[in-house]
Design an enzyme around this catalytic site. Structure first.
Site, short mmCIF file in Angstrom:
data_model
loop_
_atom_site.label_atom_id
_atom_site.label_comp_id
_atom_site.label_asym_id
_atom_site.label_seq_id
_atom_site.Cartn_x
_atom_site.Cartn_y
_atom_site.Cartn_z
CG ASN A 23 -2.15 -0.91 0.95
OD1 ASN A 23 -2.99 -0.61 0.10
ND2 ASN A 23 -2.22 -2.02 1.65
NE ARG A 79 -2.74 -0.62 22.31
CZ ARG A 79 -3.60 -1.45 22.83
NH1 ARG A 79 -4.45 -1.05 23.74
NH2 ARG A 79 -3.63 -2.70 22.45
CG HIS A 123 -10.03 -3.29 8.35
ND1 HIS A 123 -9.20 -3.77 9.35
CD2 HIS A 123 -11.03 -4.19 8.24
CE1 HIS A 123 -9.69 -4.90 9.83
NE2 HIS A 123 -10.81 -5.17 9.17
CG ASP A 160 -13.14 6.67 15.70
OD1 ASP A 160 -12.45 5.64 15.87
OD2 ASP A 160 -14.37 6.65 15.59
CG ASP A 164 -10.34 -1.73 12.24
OD1 ASP A 164 -9.40 -1.04 11.81
OD2 ASP A 164 -10.20 -2.93 12.55
CG HIS A 190 -2.96 -6.85 -0.74
ND1 HIS A 190 -2.28 -7.76 0.02
CD2 HIS A 190 -2.50 -5.65 -0.34
CE1 HIS A 190 -1.46 -7.13 0.83
NE2 HIS A 190 -1.57 -5.86 0.63
C1 GRF Z 1 -3.34 -4.79 4.10
O1 GRF Z 1 -4.21 -5.87 3.85
C2 GRF Z 1 -4.04 -3.77 4.96
O2 GRF Z 1 -5.38 -3.62 4.69
C3 GRF Z 1 -3.84 -4.38 6.30
O3 GRF Z 1 -2.51 -4.85 6.27
C4 GRF Z 1 -2.17 -5.21 4.94
C5 GRF Z 1 -0.91 -4.50 4.57
O4 GRF Z 1 -0.41 -4.82 3.32
N1 GRF Z 1 -4.19 -3.48 7.36
P1 GRF Z 1 0.86 -4.09 2.74
O5 GRF Z 1 1.95 -4.12 3.82
O6 GRF Z 1 0.50 -2.69 2.38
O7 GRF Z 1 1.27 -4.89 1.55
#
Ligand code: GRF
Length: 210
Positions: A23, A79, A123, A160, A164, A190
């Site tokens: 991502n 945290r 998510h 927030d 999630d 993905h």
């Molecule tokens: C993704 O499925 C995202 O939604 C989740 O963790 C995964 C991360 O994938 N929270 P990447 O590291 O971006 O490949």
């Protein structure tokens, strides 16, 4: 909903990661293509040492920072302490937008207040389904399959104080196929995540409001 304005130019973006960082890569590619303008990925922080997402950042010339939790502290303090460290970095580097891009730590406290409406999370389910504490990675897809869902997908939402739970910006759906395993479903989702995270970042940057 409260309106928020990301009014510094450029909008410095902090991307939070924990793993492979596909991502993050989608965001890096979007920035290179001029799609995040006036947004700029100003730093990447990982809560895990040595993950490939950090390498992706380095290859793109983006400062890559590792900030792991202090395991000697009890969980709530752990945290809090990590959140405070991240907030300090955000203030020092004038971050305008924080993107959780596959980030596993739960952040808390002043950071959440200071960046209310300026933090987004991706998510891999159609929230509010299959979200919340403990719902990450393969577990999300196992739960969707076990529930007999006919479709699943991904959600980008404003962060927030919950897990999630914030207002939803974008959802992208995929079919769940009869032969799906958690892996095949995860892979299909993905691909949609990479579109959704860029679209959501653009929404935040260009309109300045969710
Ligand atoms: C993704 O499925 C995202 O939604 C989740 O963790 C995964 C991360 O994938 N929270 P990447 O590291 O971006 O490949």
């Amino acid at each position: 909903m409260r309106k928020y304005v990301l009014n510094s130019i450029p909008v410095n973006i902090l991307v939070l990661v924990s793993g492979n960082g596909t991502n993050l890569q989608a965001l890096i590619d979007a920035e290179k293509a001029g799609r995040l303008n006036p947004g700029k990925i100003a730093a990447v922080i990982s809560d895990h040492a040595g993950v490939y997402a950090l390498e992706r950042a380095r290859l793109a010339g983006i400062p890559a920072i590792t900030e792991v939790t202090d395991k000697t502290l009890p969980k709530p303090e752990r945290r809090q302490e990590l959140s405070d460290r991240i907030l300090r970095i955000c203030r020092e580097r004038n971050m305008g937008l924080i993107i959780y891009a596959g980030f596993l730590s739960i952040l808390t406290g002043e950071l959440i207040e200071a960046y209310a409406g300026r933090m987004i999370n991706i998510h891999p389910s159609l929230l509010p389904k299959f979200g919340g504490r403990g719902m990450y990675g393969e577990r999300v897809h196992q739960a969707a399959l076990a529930a007999g869902e006919k479709e699943s997908g991904c959600t980008v939402h404003i962060v927030d104080a919950g897990t999630d739970t914030g207002p939803i910006l974008i959802q992208r759906k995929v079919p769940v196929l009869a032969a799906d395993t958690p892996d095949t479903l995860a892979e299909r989702i993905h691909r949609e995540e990479h579109i959704a995270i860029v679209d959501a970042a653009m929404m935040m940057i260009k309109k300045g409001t969710p």
